[in-house]
Write a protein that holds these residues in place. Structure first.
Motif, short mmCIF file in Angstrom:
data_model
loop_
_atom_site.label_atom_id
_atom_site.label_comp_id
_atom_site.label_asym_id
_atom_site.label_seq_id
_atom_site.Cartn_x
_atom_site.Cartn_y
_atom_site.Cartn_z
N SER A 1 0.71 -1.20 -0.11
CA SER A 1 0.27 -0.14 0.08
C SER A 1 0.87 1.26 -0.02
O SER A 1 1.96 1.04 0.15
CB SER A 1 -0.93 -0.13 1.29
OG SER A 1 -0.26 -0.14 2.42
N GLU B 1 -6.26 0.04 2.66
CA GLU B 1 -6.57 -0.20 1.11
C GLU B 1 -7.12 -1.61 1.06
O GLU B 1 -6.76 -2.20 -0.03
CB GLU B 1 -5.31 -0.11 0.33
CG GLU B 1 -4.54 1.37 0.39
CD GLU B 1 -3.28 1.55 -0.58
OE1 GLU B 1 -3.00 0.79 -1.35
OE2 GLU B 1 -2.62 2.35 -0.05
N GLU C 1 -11.12 -0.73 -1.43
CA GLU C 1 -11.33 -0.93 -2.90
C GLU C 1 -11.63 -2.46 -3.41
O GLU C 1 -12.17 -2.56 -4.42
CB GLU C 1 -10.13 -0.94 -3.33
CG GLU C 1 -9.40 0.71 -3.05
CD GLU C 1 -8.58 0.59 -1.84
OE1 GLU C 1 -8.06 1.60 -1.45
OE2 GLU C 1 -8.69 -0.11 -1.16
N GLN D 1 -7.29 3.64 5.25
CA GLN D 1 -6.55 4.20 3.98
C GLN D 1 -7.06 3.81 2.81
O GLN D 1 -7.20 2.43 2.76
CB GLN D 1 -5.05 3.88 4.13
CG GLN D 1 -4.19 4.47 3.10
CD GLN D 1 -2.73 4.27 3.34
OE1 GLN D 1 -2.22 4.84 4.33
NE2 GLN D 1 -1.93 3.95 2.27
N ALA D 2 -7.66 4.50 1.95
CA ALA D 2 -8.52 4.30 0.75
C ALA D 2 -7.83 5.01 -0.45
O ALA D 2 -7.61 5.87 -0.47
CB ALA D 2 -9.72 4.58 1.19
N ILE D 3 -7.73 4.17 -1.29
CA ILE D 3 -7.52 4.72 -2.62
C ILE D 3 -8.86 5.52 -3.15
O ILE D 3 -9.97 4.76 -3.01
CB ILE D 3 -7.26 3.75 -3.83
CG1 ILE D 3 -5.86 3.27 -3.38
CG2 ILE D 3 -7.04 4.40 -5.42
CD1 ILE D 3 -5.45 2.01 -4.32
N TYR E 1 1.76 8.05 -3.34
CA TYR E 1 1.70 6.64 -3.95
C TYR E 1 2.42 6.44 -5.27
O TYR E 1 2.81 5.44 -5.64
CB TYR E 1 0.02 6.25 -4.34
CG TYR E 1 -0.28 5.02 -4.15
CD1 TYR E 1 0.80 3.61 -4.22
CD2 TYR E 1 -1.52 4.62 -3.36
CE1 TYR E 1 0.27 2.46 -3.90
CE2 TYR E 1 -1.97 3.21 -3.32
CZ TYR E 1 -1.11 2.34 -3.63
OH TYR E 1 -1.49 1.16 -3.10
N VAL F 1 -5.15 9.00 -2.80
CA VAL F 1 -4.96 7.92 -1.75
C VAL F 1 -5.45 8.94 -0.48
O VAL F 1 -4.47 9.95 -0.30
CB VAL F 1 -3.98 7.04 -1.50
CG1 VAL F 1 -2.78 7.58 -1.46
CG2 VAL F 1 -4.13 6.00 -0.70
#
Length: 431
Positions: free
Chosen positions: A175, A285, A288, A315-317, A372, A421
């Motif tokens: 990630s 992540e 997703e 934590q997210a895209i 990222y 992200v």
């Protein structure tokens, strides 16, 4: 008109790579290929991109090359095959034609960044509205129901722990890292900075979730155990759930080696089946992979498991909301070859779902998309440097081109600003 006839491509195993070994053909494909060529040519001629055919034809907004010219260049070697794939499967065909070496690029990321920056405008708007009539739809078997999710996760994360170890740093973090740099300085980060940057990312999430001695932590998506280890090092007690048997095995080995088997329990379990109460819930992540149909269930599960006064760190895209809405029913190259059943949310979608369906609220968020891009650059460099070792593991040239396309495709999205992200921190709204 609807029948598709296929023909073989040499040197590609059709049992493993049917979409690469065979090129679409037939009357329907010829019509689609002609239309794809017109759309592609019109798009390229207004982009900062040069396209060179093997017969010497040059397209693009910058056709003449000079010594100072940094215009990205795409070389098309098999024009007929390229447009047949593009016409038959849209952007899936773009990736498959790279895997088949119908086209190449000396700087693949730069080429893909040009396309990513103009993603909403490459196809004329009237044709965009018709995409659902001719492009493939997500298979029902890839929806992330409790029956399907294990299979979807396994197709990616159970490939080989040894493969991932060849391009990840020694924390085995898959990630985005958080480097101690910003702006142009980010371009100078090196492999030597990587493990520390991954730990910095994890520590920030644990800090924001108030993880310390005695904290009951739930981790949704184990990875290879680094977050659980760092939480245990703080004195926390961790339950970590994963659907990857390969990840579970190596994570448990790493946790035991670090001396924290008594504080960390890794379970092969769907997040929806978790029970108990936790002071902190952390997920890196993983959203997703949930699928947009299940985002509500995902956050409702977190809401159900969070203890009074607890905090959530995710934590997210993310992607722009308008693009998310336009593509939420699309079936893409990433779905077909890398992450079946996945879909990237927007920040607005996350905020809307948590506000509508849970007692959670977003208290703070950090955008780190540039980090990222550099994470992916370092992965790409390491993957290419270890190509002989990848081959020794049994991953053929088509797989290696696929993985390179995935890394560069993803990096291009972050560099173009199409993807971001976020670290999002939640607590409960006052009742």
């Amino acid at each position: 008109m609807s029948t598709t006839v296929t023909r073989s491509r040499a040197n590609v195993d059709p049992q493993i790579w049917p979409g690469i070994a065979y090129v679409p053909s037939g009357p329907r494909t010829r019509i689609a290929a002609a239309l794809a060529e017109k759309i592609f040519t019109a798009a390229v001629n207004r982009l900062p991109l040069r396209v060179v055919y093997d017969d010497g034809t040059v397209l693009g907004g910058a056709r003449r090359r000079t010594l100072e010219d940094n215009t990205p260049e795409m070389r098309i070697h098999r024009q007929g095959d390229f447009f047949a794939r593009l016409g038959d499967n849209g952007l899936i065909g773009l990736g498959e034609s790279f895997m088949a070496q119908d086209w190449t690029a000396s700087d693949l990321t730069s080429v893909m960044e040009v396309f990513a920056a103009q993603a909403a405008h490459l196809v004329p708007v009237p044709l965009q509205k018709l995409r659902g009539l001719y492009l493939p739809k997500p298979p029902r078997k890839e929806r992330n129901s409790t029956a399907n999710t294990r299979s979807n996760i396994s197709r990616h994360y159970d490939l080989s722990n040894e493969l991932f170890a060849l391009f990840l740093d020694n924390t085995m973090s898959y990630s985005s890292a958080l480097f101690d740099a910003s702006g142009p300085r980010l371009l100078d980060v090196r492999w030597q900075d990587f493990a520390e940057a991954q730990q910095r990312k994890i520590d920030r999430l644990l800090d924001q979730a108030s993880v310390g001695a005695g904290t009951r932590v739930l981790e949704i998506g184990t990875g290879w155990g680094e977050l659980a280890i760092r939480a245990a090092r703080r004195g926390a007690h961790v339950v970590s759930v994963t659907l990857s048997s390969e990840q579970k095995q190596l994570a448990e080995e790493r946790i035991a080696e670090a001396g924290f088997s008594g504080q960390v329990r890794v379970e092969l379990k769907d997040y929806r089946a978790v029970e108990g109460e936790y002071d902190a819930i952390v997920s890196v992540e993983m959203i997703e992979a949930v699928g947009h149909e299940y985002w509500g269930v995902y956050f409702q599960t977190i809401d159900r498991l969070l203890a009074p006064g607890g905090r959530v760190a995710i934590q997210a895209i993310t992607m722009p909301h308008e693009r998310m809405m336009a593509t939420r029913r699309s079936y893409t190259w990433i779905h077909k070859y890398i992450f079946p059943g996945g879909f990237i949310p927007s920040v607005r979608a996350i905020e809307d779902i948590t506000d509508r369906s849970t007692s959670l609220r977003v208290r703070e968020r950090l955008s780190m998309g540039d980090h990222y891009a550099q994470t992916l650059r370092l992965w790409e460099e390491r993957f290419l440097a270890n190509s002989p070792e990848v081959e020794d593991l049994g991953f053929d040239e088509v797989f290696q081109r696929m993985w390179l396309f995935y890394l560069c495709y993803s990096r291009a999205g972050f560099q173009a600003g199409y993807l971001d992200v976020q670290q999002l921190i939640f607590d409960r709204r006052p009742s």
